[in-house]
Design an enzyme around this catalytic site. Structure first.
Site, PDB file in Angstrom:
ATOM      1  N   ALA A  18      10.448  -9.227  -7.552  1.00  0.00           N
ATOM      2  CA  ALA A  18       9.005  -8.858  -6.576  1.00  0.00           C
ATOM      3  C   ALA A  18       7.131  -9.796  -7.873  1.00  0.00           C
ATOM      4  O   ALA A  18       7.094  -8.186  -8.801  1.00  0.00           O
ATOM      5  CB  ALA A  18       8.538  -7.521  -6.120  1.00  0.00           C
ATOM      6  N   ASP A  24       2.445  -8.540 -14.913  1.00  0.00           N
ATOM      7  CA  ASP A  24       3.137  -7.681 -15.172  1.00  0.00           C
ATOM      8  C   ASP A  24       4.558  -8.550 -14.070  1.00  0.00           C
ATOM      9  O   ASP A  24       5.193  -8.401 -14.781  1.00  0.00           O
ATOM     10  CB  ASP A  24       3.011  -6.849 -14.201  1.00  0.00           C
ATOM     11  CG  ASP A  24       2.017  -5.816 -15.315  1.00  0.00           C
ATOM     12  OD1 ASP A  24       1.614  -6.434 -16.456  1.00  0.00           O
ATOM     13  OD2 ASP A  24       0.838  -5.015 -14.755  1.00  0.00           O
ATOM     14  N   CYS A 112       3.228   1.803  -0.107  1.00  0.00           N
ATOM     15  CA  CYS A 112       3.451   0.775   0.005  1.00  0.00           C
ATOM     16  C   CYS A 112       4.815   0.633  -0.850  1.00  0.00           C
ATOM     17  O   CYS A 112       5.612   0.416  -0.150  1.00  0.00           O
ATOM     18  CB  CYS A 112       2.828   0.228  -0.425  1.00  0.00           C
ATOM     19  SG  CYS A 112       3.599  -1.786  -0.735  1.00  0.00           S
ATOM     20  N   CYS A 210      -5.353  -2.330  -2.727  1.00  0.00           N
ATOM     21  CA  CYS A 210      -5.365  -3.741  -2.358  1.00  0.00           C
ATOM     22  C   CYS A 210      -6.250  -4.591  -1.136  1.00  0.00           C
ATOM     23  O   CYS A 210      -6.687  -5.403  -0.739  1.00  0.00           O
ATOM     24  CB  CYS A 210      -3.655  -4.071  -2.330  1.00  0.00           C
ATOM     25  SG  CYS A 210      -3.233  -3.592  -1.035  1.00  0.00           S
TER      26      CYS A 210
END
Length: 381
Positions: A18, A24, A112, A210
């Site tokens: 992902a 990261d 999420c 976000c």
């Protein structure tokens, strides 16, 4: 066993990473590619900042997608962008707004992870023939003596994201991996990114929620639910009406600043009563809570607590350390009885459960905090 815990060569192991466009997840994709795994990158289009703030050309999500694509090209892996905007709106943003309007303080990152990344994305990864879904979260996953997998706090306590991942299920853990969990500092991650030649090595970490540009979540709620934000009374726990507020969404339990009350005493938000439209305030000691009621429990432990309860440590906010408690399961969820009272326990936040207070403790699960009565219970009616 390969480095991901599967009994096969890396080249025979397909891994979907992902890729958010940040350092990261980019490091995860690059390091797994370097180890010889069959890596596929997937980036989710979840929201559009340009739409959120009524200003086109301000789409931070678009920049993240561009960065993820550049990294994928640089390390020579396939990369796909999936449009998840509709489901993200339904599962995360709408629930976030409804929760705030009901007087709660929700954590959209938990939802999420639960409903988008580790449910829908996991399904897509399986459709692509993946053996593993890897992410850039800072948490440790490892095999347990019983053959299953468990989650543990990350080596870097400042980066540990176990609080946001308590809803991960045992079934999901079988194919989820978090390769960065044992890194001791974020600088190690950036050093790896530089060593791997990644263009995002110095990219700043994302901040706030976000889909909430500039941190103004109240603006988002008012746009999503026009007319739903109503003014009401600010009420002291002794029953006195001290003033008016412009909507309970502007407040959270434990808040002191911004109350705009000239009373001559420090006051804190003790409770939000959505039904009556009240913001209830009182002295700091009125924030103390010893019993936390929890529902929507996700359990990752080996055994359930018995009638006498289980000694655990619980964390009621991501910025706080776990505190010792006795956990008991009930007909409607669970209760955590704290050995020492905790201030500002807010409905809608997560109560995350660990096997101890140790910095590398095992994550046992968690749930959503229900409304809790403070130690001082003289609440206006």
């Amino acid at each position: 066993m390969n480095s991901l815990g599967l009994p096969r060569a890396p080249g025979d192991t397909r891994v979907v990473v992902a890729m958010s466009g940040g350092v990261d997840s980019s490091v995860v994709a690059a390091m797994l590619k370097k180890e010889g795994y069959d890596v596929i990158g997937i980036t989710l289009q979840l929201y559009d900042h340009g739409d959120a703030i009524h200003r086109k050309g301000a789409c931070c999500a678009g920049q993240d997608i561009h960065d993820a694509r550049r990294v994928a090209e640089a390390i020579n892996i396939p990369h796909y962008v999936l449009d998840y905007e509709d489901r993200f709106r339904q599962e995360v943003i709408d629930r976030f707004a409804e929760s705030y309007l009901s007087g709660e303080t929700p954590i959209p990152c938990v939802e999420c992870n639960r409903s988008i990344k580790f449910r829908d994305l996991l399904k897509t990864a399986k459709e692509l023939g993946a053996d593993i879904l890897a992410t850039g979260h800072y948490i440790v996953d490892r095999a347990l003596p019983n053959g299953k997998r468990g989650l543990f706090r990350a080596a870097d306590p400042h980066r540990d994201q176990s609080y946001f991942l308590y809803a991960t299920t045992p079934e999901q853990l079988e194919i989820l991996r978090f390769p960065l969990g044992e890194l001791k500092t974020k600088e190690e991650t950036r050093a790896m990114a530089r060593e791997l030649g990644l263009s995002v090595a110095e990219k700043a970490d994302s901040q706030d929620i976000c889909f909430v540009p500039e941190g103004k979540y109240s603006d988002i709620i008012e746009r999503l639910k026009p007319g739903a934000v109503a003014p009401g009374d600010v009420v002291h726990i002794d029953g006195r009406v001290l003033g008016q507020h412009e909507g309970i969404i502007h407040y959270t339990v434990g808040q002191r600043r911004g109350l705009k009350l000239a009373t001559g005493e420090p006051l804190y938000v003790i409770k939000l009563d959505a039904e009556k439209g009240q913001v209830i305030v009182g002295p700091r000691e009125a924030l103390a809570t010893k019993t936390i009621r929890i529902n929507d429990i996700n359990w990752l432990g080996d055994e359930l607590p018995g009638p006498e309860g289980m000694e655990v440590a619980v964390r009621v906010r991501s910025t706080r350390e776990p505190r010792p408690a006795i956990l008991r399961f009930t007909e409607n969820g669970a209760e955590a009885e704290l050995l020492q009272s905790e201030d500002g326990v807010s409905p809608g936040q997560a109560c995350v459960i660990y096997d101890s207070e140790d910095p590398r403790a095992r994550l046992l699960g968690g749930g959503t905090i229900l409304r809790n009565e403070p130690v001082i219970t003289k609440i206006a009616v």
